[in-house]
Design an enzyme around this catalytic site. Sequence first.
Site, PDB file in Angstrom:
ATOM      1  N   CYS A 129      -0.703 -63.333 114.602  1.00 55.89           N
ATOM      2  CA  CYS A 129      -0.406 -62.001 115.122  1.00 55.89           C
ATOM      3  C   CYS A 129       0.743 -61.374 114.341  1.00 55.89           C
ATOM      4  O   CYS A 129       0.702 -60.192 113.991  1.00 55.89           O
ATOM      5  CB  CYS A 129      -0.067 -62.069 116.606  1.00 55.89           C
ATOM      6  SG  CYS A 129       0.249 -60.460 117.363  1.00 55.89           S
ATOM      7  N   CYS A 234      -0.507 -63.626 122.421  1.00 56.03           N
ATOM      8  CA  CYS A 234      -0.129 -64.285 121.174  1.00 56.03           C
ATOM      9  C   CYS A 234       0.633 -65.574 121.425  1.00 56.03           C
ATOM     10  O   CYS A 234       0.539 -66.513 120.646  1.00 56.03           O
ATOM     11  CB  CYS A 234       0.764 -63.367 120.337  1.00 56.03           C
ATOM     12  SG  CYS A 234      -0.086 -61.979 119.606  1.00 56.03           S
TER      13      CYS A 234
END
Length: 415
Positions: A129, A234
């Site tokens: 991410c 994430c």
Amino acid sequence: MRVSLFLQKQIIECSKAFQPHSTRLQWPKSQDKVFVAMSGGVDSSFSAYLLKSQGYNVEGVFMRNWLDEDSAPSGCPAERDWATVQKVCKKLNISCRRFNFEKEYWNLVFEPSLDLYENGLTPNPDVSCNRQVKFGALFDALKKHCENNVKGDWWLASGHYAKSVVNIETNESHMCIPTDKRKDQTLFLCTIRKEALEKTIFPLHNWTKENVKKQASSAGFKEIAEKQESQGLCFVSPNVGRKFRKFLQRYLNFSDRPIKVIAGKNVVGEFSGNHGIWSLTVGERCGLSLPQAQSEYFGRWYVWKKDIKNNALYICRGTNNELLMSKCIYLKDWKWCGTKLQNLEKSALSCFVRVRHQQPLQPAKVTWRNPESVKIHFQDKQRAVTPGQVIAVYVNDVCLGGGMVDTVEPEKDFD
């Protein structure tokens, strides 16, 4: 393995370049524009406050990465966080803008993570991410915006606990371990692109988390400083509990076959196929109930290997069983962070390695087998190094980069 004279010289020069007196803090000039990536949390909010109080031209930027709020695990409700960011920016008298990266997050982070789970691996979505979205899509969007709308230089500021410095002689950017070693987040940032690192600053590089919360409260952000730290998708792993596992069940395929649980050479039990072999991680306790009255099954049992092809789970007894230990691992998909050392193939470099967040740095010999493949031989045995996880490599306090664990050589194999 013998190291060439050229590489010896390069290592010496590299090590010198990473000494504190050879670098300066990477920091904007007074007239530069600074975009602060804001999430609504105390770290990014306080970063914006610090930069504003120092007189910089600051603008907050917010990313929405997940489209369907109802399907997300309980972590980071985007609309509520966006409202918090707007409130903070209004208090600081700075503008803010919002970017939607749902498509980029889905294609570049979430789907690749699902593929890894289905193949029996345990991914680091937070690492991808950062590389693909925050310091990828967001960075690219800001770069495009600044080409026509910003006069002079611009920067992206992040509330991560890390430090960006510039080598005085080469003018190259490097990422270093911050003052707060306990909160060090360089592992999560170890694969970000060189282009992005050169334009990134970390205002909290010399702050501790404790002081950030204390000063944020004094600055009028007490509510944010005291709220529980949220973790978006994430930063969630299968280990956090049933809720995330249930969430992933919507996207992952299941085998109709039961999962065989094997200890030694014997099948000792089964899990139903809908349990999902992906939900079990190397190093965690096996949830299978074994007859504790029988000596051969007494004790605590842990996962040490997963066999996706045969739908089998291998377990061993004891948290420090030799089957969980390894001194040699191989990484793939290596990414440099800042300086790229040349001609490293088949030569061992003495480095430090971080296997997981908040773990002390581990001394090791690192060998680049080719530009994307790395062999790591640890000085000390490591427990439960997990395929799919990302490992970061350091010289002194400088992060060289990171790669994904491909294979692990256990200290002991069954006869």
